[in-house]
Design an enzyme around this catalytic site. Structure first.
Site, PDB file in Angstrom:
ATOM      1  CG  ASN A   8      -1.912   1.138   1.223  1.00 51.39           C
ATOM      2  OD1 ASN A   8      -1.854   2.028   0.366  1.00 51.39           O
ATOM      3  ND2 ASN A   8      -2.813   1.141   2.179  1.00 51.39           N
ATOM      4  NE  ARG A  89      -6.245   1.244  -0.526  1.00 57.20           N
ATOM      5  CZ  ARG A  89      -6.393   2.315   0.223  1.00 57.20           C
ATOM      6  NH1 ARG A  89      -5.366   2.803   0.903  1.00 57.20           N
ATOM      7  NH2 ARG A  89      -7.556   2.932   0.298  1.00 57.20           N
ATOM      8  CG  ASP A 146      -9.241   1.204  -2.398  1.00 64.27           C
ATOM      9  OD1 ASP A 146      -8.555   0.170  -2.334  1.00 64.27           O
ATOM     10  OD2 ASP A 146      -9.220   2.086  -1.526  1.00 64.27           O
ATOM     11  N   GLY A 208     -12.177   4.999   9.413  1.00 66.34           N
ATOM     12  CA  GLY A 208     -10.806   5.265   9.812  1.00 66.34           C
ATOM     13  C   GLY A 208     -10.554   6.745   9.615  1.00 66.34           C
ATOM     14  CG  ASN A 209      -7.308  10.238   8.557  1.00 67.05           C
ATOM     15  OD1 ASN A 209      -7.697  11.002   9.432  1.00 67.05           O
ATOM     16  ND2 ASN A 209      -6.635  10.666   7.496  1.00 67.05           N
ATOM     17  CG  ASP A 283      -5.904   9.680  16.984  1.00 68.65           C
ATOM     18  OD1 ASP A 283      -6.849   9.161  17.610  1.00 68.65           O
ATOM     19  OD2 ASP A 283      -4.816   9.105  16.792  1.00 68.65           O
ATOM     20  CG  MET A 284     -12.751   8.901  17.976  1.00 68.95           C
ATOM     21  SD  MET A 284     -13.828  10.377  17.967  1.00 68.95           S
ATOM     22  CE  MET A 284     -14.634  10.216  16.367  1.00 68.95           C
ATOM     23  N   GLY A 333     -13.707   2.395  13.493  1.00 67.24           N
ATOM     24  CA  GLY A 333     -14.795   1.420  13.525  1.00 67.24           C
ATOM     25  C   GLY A 333     -14.515   0.271  14.469  1.00 67.24           C
ATOM     26  CG  ASN A 335      -9.222  -0.183  17.464  1.00 73.74           C
ATOM     27  OD1 ASN A 335      -9.155  -1.222  18.103  1.00 73.74           O
ATOM     28  ND2 ASN A 335      -8.699  -0.047  16.246  1.00 73.74           N
TER      29      ASN A 335
END
EC number: 2.7.2.1
Length: 398
Positions: A8, A89, A146, A208-209, A283-284, A333, A335
Site C-alpha cells: 500500500n 493497492r 479500491d 478510519g481517517n 485522531d478520535m 470502527g 477501536n
C-alpha cells in the site's frame, strides 16, 4: 509454497505485508515513512520483534530496495527469488478496471492517467508499482483496485444529477473507494452469521481517517458514500465529506488565501473534518480526550461526525429496504466504542441494540444483544490479505 508481498504505497510512505501462500501466514510486515524527506523511518516487524531504522530515503525505488534488503538482512527470506508475487493497492481504477489485473506497461500508464480521480493516492501507488517492476522485473505484479467492488452499482446510482455530457465526455460519476475492505468484511460477516452472503443485506462502515459506508445487497455493492473522489461522504479525519458545492466559488471570492478551486479542494481534503472543526486533531482518541475536558470545539467536531455517519447509515437502510447486519471496521470502527455507541443510539428505531460490555471491552464479532433485530458486528478488515489472495489467483495468468 510461495511468498507474496502486499503493498500500500502513498506519496511519502510504503506499507507492506509479506505472506506465505497459500497458507495465508503473515511472515513479516512493516512501513517506510517520510519517503523523499529527511529522517525517513523504516519499521519491520517479524517473529515478535520490531526493528526500526532512521535513514534518508529519496524515492520509492530506494524504499523498495531497503525493504527487500531488510527481508534478507533479518533472515525473513534468503533470496529475492523466494518472492513470487507482489500485489499493489490502487485507490482509483475508474471504469477501466472492474477487477484486479496483472500489471503491464499499459496498465501502469492507465493508473497514472486515473490520478485525477485520486490525486492523493494513485501517484504514490504508481511509483510503488514502477519501483517493484524495475527491481523485480520477472516477478508478477498485480493491481487491486479500491473501486472495483463498486462497479456493480446501477447507472441511476452512480450518475450525478447533472447534464449527461459530463459523464459521456469526462466520466464524471460516483466511483467509491475502500472496496477491498468492504468486500472482505462482508465475506467475514456472512461467515460470522452462518448464512450465505448471497442471501444477506449488509451495511458496512469503514471508519478510519477516511470514512466510507456501503450498502451490500447479496454480496454486491449497490451504493457507497465516497463519490467521484474519496472526498465525498460523511465527515472524516481531515476531509470535509459532502458539502454544498456552491461553497467553493464563494470561498474563493471571500478568502484571499484561497486563490482557486484547487486551493479549496486541498483545504477540504487536508484541513477539514475532525481536524479542521476541532482545531485539535484528526485522531478520535484526541477528540475523545477533548470531550472529557469539555472542550467545545471537540464536542462540536464529535457531534458533527456522529450526525453525518448516522444519516449515511440511515439512508442505506432505505436503499436496501432493511438490513440483516451493520458492520463496523477500520481504525475507528474497530477501536472507538463511544463512537459506535452513539451511532447505534441514534439508529435504535431500526431495531439495533448493542451489548455495552462487548462494545466497550474491544470484543471482535457480534456486539449486539440477542434481542437486536439487526446484528451489529465489529470485524477487523484485512485488505492486505485480499490483495495477497488476488496475487495468488492471478500470478500464473500473465
Amino acid at each position: 509454497m510461495s511468498k507474496t508481498i502486499a503493498i500500500n504505497a502513498g506519496s511519502s510512505s510504503l506499507k507492506w505485508q509479506l505472506y506465505q501462500m497459500p497458507e495465508e501466514e503473515v511472515l513479516a510486515q512493516g512501513i517506510i515513512e517520510r519517503i523523499g524527506l529527511k529522517d525517513s523511518i523504516s519499521t519491520v516487524k517479524y517473529d515478535g520483534k520490531k526493528e526500526e531504522q532512521i535513514l534518508d530515503i529519496h524515492d520509492h525505488t530506494e524504499a523498495v530496495k531497503i525493504l527487500l534488503n531488510d527481508l534478507i538482512h533479518f533472515g525473513i527470506i534468503a533470496a529475492y527469488g523466494e518472492i513470487t508475487g507482489v500485489g499493489h493497492r490502487v485507490v482509483a481504477g475508474g471504469e477501466l478496471f472492474k477487477e484486479s489485473v496483472v500489471v503491464n506497461d499499459k496498465v501502469l500508464e492507465q493508473i497514472e492517467e486515473l490520478s485525477v480521480l485520486a490525486p492523493l493516492h494513485n501517484p504514490g501507488a504508481a511509483a510503488g508499482i514502477r519501483a517493484f517492476r524495475d527491481i523485480l522485473p520477472d516477478i508478477t505484479s498485480v493491481c487491486v483496485f479500491d473501486t472495483s467492488f463498486h462497479t456493480s452499482m446501477a447507472k441511476h446510482t452512480y450518475l450525478y444529477p447533472i447534464p449527461q455530457k459530463y459523464y459521456t465526455d469526462y466520466k464524471v460519476r460516483k466511483y467509491g473507494a475502500h472496496g477491498t475492505s468492504h468486500k472482505y468484511v462482508a465475506q467475514e460477516a456472512a461467515k460470522m452469521l452462518g448464512r450465505p452472503l448471497e442471501e444477506l443485506k449488509l451495511i458496512t462502515a469503514h471508519i478510519g481517517n477516511g470514512v466510507s459506508i456501503t450498502a451490500n445487497y447479496h454480496g454486491k455493492s449497490v451504493d457507497t458514500s465516497m463519490g467521484f473522489t474519496p472526498l465525498a461522504g460523511p465527515m472524516m479525519g481531515t476531509r470535509s465529506g459532502d458539502i454544498d458545492p456552491a461553497i467553493i466559488p464563494y470561498l474563493i471570492e471571500q478568502d484571499p488565501e484561497l486563490k482557486d478551486a484547487a486551493d479549496v479542494v486541498n483545504m477540504l481534503n487536508k484541513k477539514s473534518g475532525l481536524s479542521g472543526v476541532s482545531g485539535i486533531s484528526s485522531d478520535m482518541r484526541d477528540i475523545e480526550a477533548g470531550l472529557q475536558e469539555d472542550n467545545p470545539d471537540a464536542v462540536l467536531a464529535y457531534n458533527i461526525f456522529i450526525d453525518r455517519i448516522k444519516k449515511c447509515i440511515g439512508q442505506y437502510f432505505a436503499v436496501l429496504n432493511g438490513a440483516d447486519a451493520l458492520v463496523f471496521t477500520a481504525g475507528m470502527g474497530e477501536n472507538a466504542p463511544l463512537m459506535r455507541q452513539d451511532v447505534i443510539g441514534g439508529l435504535s428505531w431500526f431495531g439495533m441494540d448493542i451489548d455495552p460490555e462487548k462494545n466497550v471491552f474491544g470484543y471482535r464479532g457480534d456486539i449486539s444483544t440477542p434481542e437486536s433485530k439487526v446484528k451489529v458486528l465489529v470485524i477487523s478488515t484485512d485488505e492486505e490479505l485480499c490483495i495477497a489472495r488476488d496475487v495468488e489467483r492471478l500470478k500464473n495468468t500473465k
